[in-house]
Design an enzyme around this catalytic site. Structure first.
Site, PDB file in Angstrom:
ATOM      1  N   ARG A   1       1.076  -1.435  -0.095  1.00  0.00           N
ATOM      2  CA  ARG A   1      -0.122   0.160   0.359  1.00  0.00           C
ATOM      3  C   ARG A   1       0.687   1.310   0.174  1.00  0.00           C
ATOM      4  O   ARG A   1       0.566   1.765  -0.689  1.00  0.00           O
ATOM      5  CB  ARG A   1      -1.236   0.400   1.345  1.00  0.00           C
ATOM      6  CG  ARG A   1      -2.091  -1.190   1.119  1.00  0.00           C
ATOM      7  CD  ARG A   1      -3.015  -0.564   2.290  1.00  0.00           C
ATOM      8  NE  ARG A   1      -3.957   0.304   2.123  1.00  0.00           N
ATOM      9  CZ  ARG A   1      -4.366   0.760   3.590  1.00  0.00           C
ATOM     10  NH1 ARG A   1      -4.215   0.117   4.429  1.00  0.00           N
ATOM     11  NH2 ARG A   1      -5.158   1.903   3.294  1.00  0.00           N
TER      12      ARG A   1
ATOM     13  N   CYS B   1      -1.200   5.862   9.415  1.00  0.00           N
ATOM     14  CA  CYS B   1      -1.566   5.015   8.162  1.00  0.00           C
ATOM     15  C   CYS B   1      -2.576   5.178   7.677  1.00  0.00           C
ATOM     16  O   CYS B   1      -2.187   5.716   6.917  1.00  0.00           O
ATOM     17  CB  CYS B   1      -2.118   4.116   9.342  1.00  0.00           C
ATOM     18  SG  CYS B   1      -3.149   4.088  10.520  1.00  0.00           S
TER      19      CYS B   1
END
Length: 287
Positions: free
Chosen positions: A189, A245
């Protein structure tokens, strides 16, 4: 099923006031401790409460990531905006938290949600908050008692003292060149190779990738202090750190790990889901 020996921390664990083992919690459970069950599943948002009702640590109160530890999603601010703090203060009071209460938080997801509760309590000025090492699975493996009853509401005198200097926002990131950004998501990611949740793939420019799951083992036990320090050994600095995050949840696990190492770090609560809300939906940032 894992055995208690597999969850024993004596052979490698270091003592830290922000950690508590299952055996230590068993010994202290009848004392003035507030236990919070933070189990949650992003793919099935009712699962945590269902599991709680099927069995939890005796006396534990259930705390929901989205109903208690977050506020409503807006255009910007990310997928899990910080909660309404007046409302959360009342929640802490209703489970019996006072200024000097020892609070223990746990989940079954390698601290993903327990660390969010830990961080919020610390952010609101509470001193004594501990994460159960290994979470609910460690409790079960150590033959801890299980209860299905929900405890009655209590009356606590918790009074928040927000630590406003413990967060950053998008403007801070854009303005402070000395800020070192830590991206806590999995490498694929971070690299923009996949994005299963947010509309844009990539990462904030100049961010460094430290995957949040690397601070615990596959049973959810916190790795030794030496391994925690080794995990952060490639940081260019330990000053002016900010962690993010996807939505400000698992970033708290990295902040907890840094805390164990004696390093302070701030949270970017909106995280990538806030950052990419300002980007064209077909654009990714990989720099």
């Amino acid at each position: 099923m894992p055995t208690s020996a597999q969850y024993s921390t004596n052979h490698y664990q270091f003592m830290h006031p922000s950690l508590i083992s299952a055996s230590e919690l068993q010994a202290q459970l009848n004392k003035a401790i507030v236990v919070l069950d933070c189990r949650f599943n992003l793919m099935d948002k009712t699962q945590g409460l269902t599991l709680y009702r099927q069995g939890h640590i005796p006396g534990a109160f259930y705390i929901d990531l989205e109903r208690d530890l977050s506020s409503a999603v807006q255009t910007h601010g990310g997928r899990h905006p910080l909660p309404d703090f007046e409302r959360l203060q009342e929640k802490w009071r209703s489970v019996g938290i006072n200024q000097h209460t020892t609070v223990v938080v746990y989940d079954d997801s390698r601290m993903a949600y327990a660390a969010r509760a830990w961080w919020l309590l610390k952010y609101m000025g509470h001193a004594d908050v501990r994460i159960l090492d290994g979470g609910f699975n460690a409790w079960v493996a150590n033959k801890g008692a299980i209860d299905r009853r929900e405890p009655a509401a209590k009356s606590g005198g918790f009074k928040m003292d927000l630590q406003a200097n413990k967060t950053v926002n998008r403007d801070t990131i854009l303005e402070e060149s000395s800020l070192t950004l830590i991206d806590s998501r999995e490498p694929r990611r971070f690299q923009g190779l996949e994005e299963p949740i947010d509309p844009v793939a990539g990462h904030i420019p100049k961010a460094l990738n430290f995957f949040w799951q690397d601070v615990s083992d596959d049973k959810g036990l916190v790795k030794s202090l030496d391994l925690q320090k080794a995990h952060w050994s490639n940081l260019p600095t330990t000053e002016n750190l900010a962690v993010y995050c996807g939505s400000g949840v698992t970033a708290c696990v990295n902040i907890f790990s840094l805390h164990l190492c004696g390093i302070d770090a701030k949270l970017y609560p909106g995280s990538w889901s806030d950052w990419c809300s300002y980007l064209p939906q077909t654009t990714a940032s990989h720099s």
